[in-house]
Design a protein around this motif. Structure first.
Motif, PDB file in Angstrom:
ATOM      1  N   LYS A 471      40.266  41.680  35.845  1.00 33.54           N
ATOM      2  CA  LYS A 471      40.875  42.075  34.566  1.00 33.54           C
ATOM      3  C   LYS A 471      41.812  40.977  34.058  1.00 33.54           C
ATOM      4  O   LYS A 471      41.806  40.632  32.870  1.00 33.54           O
ATOM      5  N   THR A 472      42.595  40.414  34.977  1.00 31.06           N
ATOM      6  CA  THR A 472      43.535  39.352  34.595  1.00 31.06           C
ATOM      7  C   THR A 472      42.806  38.143  34.021  1.00 31.06           C
ATOM      8  O   THR A 472      43.205  37.587  32.990  1.00 31.06           O
ATOM      9  N   VAL A 473      41.724  37.736  34.686  1.00 33.42           N
ATOM     10  CA  VAL A 473      40.986  36.546  34.243  1.00 33.42           C
ATOM     11  C   VAL A 473      40.277  36.805  32.914  1.00 33.42           C
ATOM     12  O   VAL A 473      40.300  35.960  32.007  1.00 33.42           O
ATOM     13  N   VAL A 474      39.642  37.975  32.774  1.00 32.07           N
ATOM     14  CA  VAL A 474      38.910  38.274  31.549  1.00 32.07           C
ATOM     15  C   VAL A 474      39.862  38.374  30.355  1.00 32.07           C
ATOM     16  O   VAL A 474      39.556  37.894  29.255  1.00 32.07           O
ATOM     17  N   GLU A 475      41.019  38.983  30.573  1.00 32.60           N
ATOM     18  CA  GLU A 475      41.957  39.153  29.469  1.00 32.60           C
ATOM     19  C   GLU A 475      42.762  37.882  29.184  1.00 32.60           C
ATOM     20  O   GLU A 475      43.386  37.773  28.118  1.00 32.60           O
ATOM     21  N   ASN A 476      42.728  36.938  30.119  1.00 33.74           N
ATOM     22  CA  ASN A 476      43.371  35.629  29.921  1.00 33.74           C
ATOM     23  C   ASN A 476      42.371  34.547  30.318  1.00 33.74           C
ATOM     24  O   ASN A 476      42.498  33.899  31.365  1.00 33.74           O
ATOM     25  N   PRO A 477      41.321  34.357  29.513  1.00 28.76           N
ATOM     26  CA  PRO A 477      40.170  33.540  29.925  1.00 28.76           C
ATOM     27  C   PRO A 477      40.488  32.083  30.230  1.00 28.76           C
ATOM     28  O   PRO A 477      39.697  31.423  30.906  1.00 28.76           O
ATOM     29  N   LEU A 478      41.613  31.588  29.769  1.00 34.05           N
ATOM     30  CA  LEU A 478      41.958  30.201  30.104  1.00 34.05           C
ATOM     31  C   LEU A 478      42.215  30.036  31.593  1.00 34.05           C
ATOM     32  O   LEU A 478      42.199  28.904  32.108  1.00 34.05           O
ATOM     33  N   GLU A 479      42.440  31.147  32.320  1.00 28.27           N
ATOM     34  CA  GLU A 479      42.621  31.055  33.775  1.00 28.27           C
ATOM     35  C   GLU A 479      41.349  30.592  34.466  1.00 28.27           C
ATOM     36  O   GLU A 479      41.390  30.175  35.637  1.00 28.27           O
ATOM     37  N   MET A 480      40.219  30.679  33.769  1.00 28.37           N
ATOM     38  CA  MET A 480      38.971  30.170  34.352  1.00 28.37           C
ATOM     39  C   MET A 480      39.009  28.654  34.513  1.00 28.37           C
ATOM     40  O   MET A 480      38.190  28.083  35.248  1.00 28.37           O
ATOM     41  N   LEU A 481      39.944  28.015  33.837  1.00 28.68           N
ATOM     42  CA  LEU A 481      40.074  26.560  33.941  1.00 28.68           C
ATOM     43  C   LEU A 481      40.928  26.131  35.133  1.00 28.68           C
ATOM     44  O   LEU A 481      40.948  24.949  35.483  1.00 28.68           O
ATOM     45  N   LEU A 482      41.646  27.069  35.730  1.00 30.80           N
ATOM     46  CA  LEU A 482      42.573  26.714  36.820  1.00 30.80           C
ATOM     47  C   LEU A 482      41.826  26.460  38.115  1.00 30.80           C
ATOM     48  O   LEU A 482      40.758  27.004  38.359  1.00 30.80           O
TER      49      LEU A 482
END
Length: 482
Positions: A471-482
């Protein structure tokens, strides 16, 4: 007129495919030297199959790596690649034949073109009553391979070894012995990662064993890769009463295909054998949709991202954070195998049943590469052109029914030995409280994602933690870059 027949084990040539019947028959005063080709086992669970199409006709020349037939296995319709030089002398089983047991003779090939004509009226029983099935003979291995099993006592005079071919292997094709292919499938090894030491760079059993000894990161393949989001058998449709006044049922009986039968068995095994539980979460995808729109706007036709592509990457990030969800339950080895790589199985509906092509090593791939791979895999899955290693295995699974706007929530069945499958429903516009809006509310795009977990490998608290991370990643998709 009786024919003298003896079995000669062939130890210097590669066999057709793993488990295929090999009878080297030297028939004197009857037929020239010939080889019986048996129904191959094209997957570890295959016991019988259907011969869909012959790609070669009688008299055609055969070369290593050429497709001679298409076989419908318990997973898909696959190419039957021949691995010998010769000529197809006689077809014993016509195309369209169903439920052919593995190892049943289906054709005859000879090494000399001039011998083809002699087999015009050939029948299997013409080979002679003394012919035996050679089940112990192994394909030729390199000098470093283990010794072959001893020939049968009835075959006391082994045939001289044929000279190995020294021509270079075709570019882009991986050559491997049937035994090596079987071990690779069972152990989850990508053949492209193994260095072959056999003739023409062929991968042998010894190469696979050496690879296993030096690598601790190879995964076991858990049989047939079958997942169900809502697996449906062909229905028997009831009709209205007959005009005569008597009530009669009208229906259509659809034969159960080999693939459908295996799907049923696997689903029953999963539902009865896995102590599963579900965790469901409503997740906002508004930012995810904006990111997708922005990336596609500047793609210049290099890629076209879907919501599914982005969700696969998000699942990958969550699986790295909660590795309990990215694991196998392996009771025979008495271990829970937690993977460091994330291979995502993607459920795809095909005309013959459900397949799960795999996007491998998603943690090391960008969104455009994931998207392009999925499109290619799905395209070939729908025409049954996937290789076994492309749909058998995977470490975590996604089943997306979001394209159907009637599906706002569903659950899926775990594909053992995996521990997690994510069911993605359709996107809905939901009114949410918004103090900054003129009317006190605004609309948000949300999707319900439901995870089904194996309680043996991942406890409830950890399953909930995985959903929280997702949920955290989907709602803050820029975390996929980390």
């Amino acid at each position: 007129m009786s024919a003298f027949v003896r079995v000669l084990p062939r130890i210097s040539r590669s066999s057709v495919l793993t488990g295929s019947l090999r009878l080297q028959l030297r028939c004197y005063a009857s037929y020239p030297a010939h080889t019986i080709i048996g129904m191959p086992a094209l997957s570890p669970t295959m016991t019988q199959g259907n011969l869909a199409v012959w790609s070669k006709k009688e008299g055609d020349q055969l070369a290593p790596g050429e497709v001679i037939a298409e076989i419908e296995t318990d997973k898909a319709q696959m190419d039957f690649e021949f691995q010998e030089d010769g000529y197809l002398a006689k077809i014993l089983v016509p195309e369209g034949t169903k439920d052919i047991p593995v190892n049943k003779p289906i054709a005859v090939y000879v090494e000399d073109k001039d011998d083809v004509a002699a087999f015009k009226d050939f029948k299997l029983e013409d080979s002679g009553p003394d012919a035996k099935t050679s089940t112990k003979a192994q394909p030729a291995e390199s000098q470093g391979a283990k010794k072959q099993d001893a020939p049968s006592e009835k075959a006391k005079s082994p045939a001289p070894e044929a000279k190995e071919r020294t021509t270079a292997a075709p570019q882009g094709r991986v050559f491997a012995s049937p035994l090596a292919k079987t071990i690779a499938l069972e152990k989850g090894i990508a053949l492209k990662d193994v260095q072959g030491t056999g003739p023409r760079g062929r991968i042998t059993k010894a190469d696979i064993e050496s690879y296993l000894e030096t690598s601790s990161k190879q995964s076991s393949v858990g049989g047939a890769s079958v997942t169900a989001s809502a697996a449906s058998a062909a229905p028997q449709v009831a009709a209205a009463a007959a005009p005569s006044g008597t009530s009669t049922a009208s229906y259509e009986d659809v034969p159960i295909s080999t693939m459908r039968s295996i799907i049923g068995e696997r689903l029953l095994q999963s539902t009865q054998g896995i102590p599963s539980y579900i965790v469901s979460s409503k997740i906002s995808v508004s930012k995810l949709l904006k990111l997708r729109q922005s990336l596609n706007a500047t793609a210049n036709d290099k890629y076209k991202l879907s919501i599914n592509d982005l969700l696969i990457k998000a699942i990958t990030v969550a699986a790295k954070r909660v590795p309990d969800a990215n694991a196998y339950w392996l009771p025979n080895e008495n271990v829970i195998r937690k993977f460091k790589n994330v291979d995502v199985s993607v459920a795809v509906a095909t005309p013959t049943g459900l397949l799960t092509p795999i996007v491998k090593n998603c943690e090391a791939k960008g969104l455009s590469q994931i998207s392009n791979e999925i499109k290619e895999l799905v395209k070939r899955a729908r025409i049954n052109k996937l290789a076994p290693e492309e749909f058998q295995g995977g470490t975590i699974c996604i089943s997306n029914m979001g394209m159907n706007n009637a599906v706002n929530m569903f659950t899926s069945i775990i594909n053992p030995p995996q521990s997690t499958i994510l069911a993605i429903a359709t996107v809905e516009r939901v009114a949410v409280e918004d103090a900054t809006a003129e009317n006190g509310f605004s609309f948000d795009n949300q999707v319900t994602i439901t995870g089904t977990f194996d309680h043996r490998t991942i406890d409830g608290a950890r399953g909930a933690e995985f959903m929280k991370e997702l949920k955290t990643v989907v709602e803050n998709p820029l975390e996929m870059l980390l």
